[in-house]
Design a protein around this motif. Structure first.
Motif, PDB file in Angstrom:
ATOM      1  N   ALA A  35      -0.712   3.731  -1.064  1.00 50.49           N
ATOM      2  CA  ALA A  35       0.072   3.126  -0.264  1.00 50.49           C
ATOM      3  C   ALA A  35       0.565   4.973   0.905  1.00 50.49           C
ATOM      4  O   ALA A  35       0.406   4.872   1.816  1.00 50.49           O
ATOM      5  CB  ALA A  35       1.491   2.703  -1.346  1.00 50.49           C
ATOM      6  N   ALA A  36      -0.151   5.469   0.109  1.00 47.95           N
ATOM      7  CA  ALA A  36       0.217   7.247   1.290  1.00 47.95           C
ATOM      8  C   ALA A  36      -1.184   6.860   2.246  1.00 47.95           C
ATOM      9  O   ALA A  36       0.545   8.002   3.147  1.00 47.95           O
ATOM     10  CB  ALA A  36      -0.256   8.021  -0.407  1.00 47.95           C
ATOM     11  N   CYS A  37      -1.517   6.622   2.080  1.00 50.79           N
ATOM     12  CA  CYS A  37      -2.474   6.395   3.020  1.00 50.79           C
ATOM     13  C   CYS A  37      -2.916   4.948   3.926  1.00 50.79           C
ATOM     14  O   CYS A  37      -4.079   4.923   4.534  1.00 50.79           O
ATOM     15  CB  CYS A  37      -4.013   7.509   2.628  1.00 50.79           C
ATOM     16  N   ALA A  38      -2.819   4.077   3.345  1.00 47.04           N
ATOM     17  CA  ALA A  38      -3.033   3.432   3.782  1.00 47.04           C
ATOM     18  C   ALA A  38      -2.581   2.972   5.011  1.00 47.04           C
ATOM     19  O   ALA A  38      -3.074   2.212   5.828  1.00 47.04           O
ATOM     20  CB  ALA A  38      -1.384   1.976   2.746  1.00 47.04           C
ATOM     21  N   THR A  39      -1.605   3.917   5.783  1.00 41.46           N
ATOM     22  CA  THR A  39      -1.151   3.321   7.245  1.00 41.46           C
ATOM     23  C   THR A  39      -1.563   4.137   7.974  1.00 41.46           C
ATOM     24  O   THR A  39      -1.918   4.747   8.943  1.00 41.46           O
ATOM     25  CB  THR A  39       0.472   3.091   7.405  1.00 41.46           C
ATOM     26  N   VAL A  40      -2.351   5.034   7.366  1.00 40.29           N
ATOM     27  CA  VAL A  40      -3.517   5.980   8.412  1.00 40.29           C
ATOM     28  C   VAL A  40      -5.161   5.946   8.588  1.00 40.29           C
ATOM     29  O   VAL A  40      -5.616   5.496   7.958  1.00 40.29           O
ATOM     30  CB  VAL A  40      -3.499   7.791   7.417  1.00 40.29           C
ATOM     31  N   LEU A  41      -5.462   5.548  10.210  1.00 41.09           N
ATOM     32  CA  LEU A  41      -6.406   4.908  10.646  1.00 41.09           C
ATOM     33  C   LEU A  41      -7.606   5.770   9.649  1.00 41.09           C
ATOM     34  O   LEU A  41      -7.444   6.895   9.748  1.00 41.09           O
ATOM     35  CB  LEU A  41      -6.404   4.774  11.593  1.00 41.09           C
ATOM     36  N   ASN A  42      -8.871   5.324   9.038  1.00 43.73           N
ATOM     37  CA  ASN A  42     -10.320   5.550   8.974  1.00 43.73           C
ATOM     38  C   ASN A  42      -9.718   6.770   8.542  1.00 43.73           C
ATOM     39  O   ASN A  42     -10.484   7.177   7.275  1.00 43.73           O
ATOM     40  CB  ASN A  42     -10.774   6.800  10.200  1.00 43.73           C
ATOM     41  N   ARG A  43      -9.046   6.846   6.981  1.00 45.99           N
ATOM     42  CA  ARG A  43      -8.879   7.842   5.884  1.00 45.99           C
ATOM     43  C   ARG A  43      -9.127   6.614   4.705  1.00 45.99           C
ATOM     44  O   ARG A  43      -8.218   5.884   4.281  1.00 45.99           O
ATOM     45  CB  ARG A  43      -7.274   8.672   5.631  1.00 45.99           C
ATOM     46  N   GLN A  60     -10.703   1.328   0.307  1.00 44.78           N
ATOM     47  CA  GLN A  60     -10.186   0.438   0.828  1.00 44.78           C
ATOM     48  C   GLN A  60      -9.619   1.600   2.450  1.00 44.78           C
ATOM     49  O   GLN A  60      -9.266   2.839   1.663  1.00 44.78           O
ATOM     50  CB  GLN A  60      -8.880  -0.220   0.949  1.00 44.78           C
ATOM     51  N   VAL A  61      -9.673   1.182   3.551  1.00 46.71           N
ATOM     52  CA  VAL A  61     -10.041   1.794   4.971  1.00 46.71           C
ATOM     53  C   VAL A  61      -9.070   1.017   5.797  1.00 46.71           C
ATOM     54  O   VAL A  61      -9.207  -0.073   6.411  1.00 46.71           O
ATOM     55  CB  VAL A  61     -10.989   2.493   5.420  1.00 46.71           C
ATOM     56  N   ALA A  99     -11.936  -1.934   5.736  1.00 45.69           N
ATOM     57  CA  ALA A  99     -12.598  -2.764   5.437  1.00 45.69           C
ATOM     58  C   ALA A  99     -12.171  -2.456   3.508  1.00 45.69           C
ATOM     59  O   ALA A  99     -12.074  -1.329   3.008  1.00 45.69           O
ATOM     60  CB  ALA A  99     -13.902  -1.973   4.853  1.00 45.69           C
ATOM     61  N   GLN A 100     -13.178  -2.952   2.356  1.00 50.05           N
ATOM     62  CA  GLN A 100     -13.150  -2.534   1.513  1.00 50.05           C
ATOM     63  C   GLN A 100     -14.274  -2.734   0.346  1.00 50.05           C
ATOM     64  O   GLN A 100     -15.304  -3.655   0.512  1.00 50.05           O
ATOM     65  CB  GLN A 100     -11.887  -3.020   0.534  1.00 50.05           C
ATOM     66  N   ALA A 101     -14.392  -2.095  -0.872  1.00 50.16           N
ATOM     67  CA  ALA A 101     -15.893  -2.070  -1.086  1.00 50.16           C
ATOM     68  C   ALA A 101     -15.427  -1.123  -2.789  1.00 50.16           C
ATOM     69  O   ALA A 101     -14.672  -0.797  -3.294  1.00 50.16           O
ATOM     70  CB  ALA A 101     -16.496  -0.517  -1.087  1.00 50.16           C
TER      71      ALA A 101
END
Length: 135
Positions: A35-43, A60-61, A99-101
């Protein structure tokens, strides 16, 4: 279109080469919550699932819907203290937008970390690598 696909595949191959080495290609952090980085693009956001059958690494990014995005996740182990972290499972996804891997499930008793690299597939200089703390 074929030129773009070839460029993406070359970029992914170059990233795989960079992340296989003992040094990380970009800044590493130790965030465990997605949740901490879900809203930061390309992180990339990293998580893992452990059960009696092994461990799965997930990355995921979030990205602009029109951006060709790459995300790669690896489960790495260390055979002895101070030795290099070696990938034992890896997965890569390239697609438009977010995307997600997910790595294949592995059993590893040695110390482990999960590392992910993500960002614009056609611009390696804007990709970010993040790793968890060893567990």
């Amino acid at each position: 279109m074929r030129t773009r696909i070839a460029a993406v595949m070359m970029t992914v191959a170059g990233i795989a080469t960079l992340t296989a080495g003992p040094a990380m290609a970009a800044t590493a952090t130790s965030e465990t919550g997605t949740a901490a980085c879900a809203t930061v693009l390309n992180r990339p956001c990293i998580s893992h699932q452990i059960d009696g059958e092994g461990i799965v690494g997930v990355a995921q990014v979030s990205a602009d819907p029109n951006q060709l995005t790459m995300v790669q996740v690896e489960v790495r182990t260390q055979q002895a203290w101070g030795s290099p972290w070696e990938p034992v499972a890896s997965a890569t996804t390239v697609r438009l937008g977010s995307a997600q891997a997910v790595t294949p499930r592995v059993t590893a008793t040695a110390p482990r970390i999960i590392c992910a690299t993500a960002g614009p597939a056609l611009d390696a200089s804007k990709q970010v690598t993040t790793c968890t703390n060893p567990f």
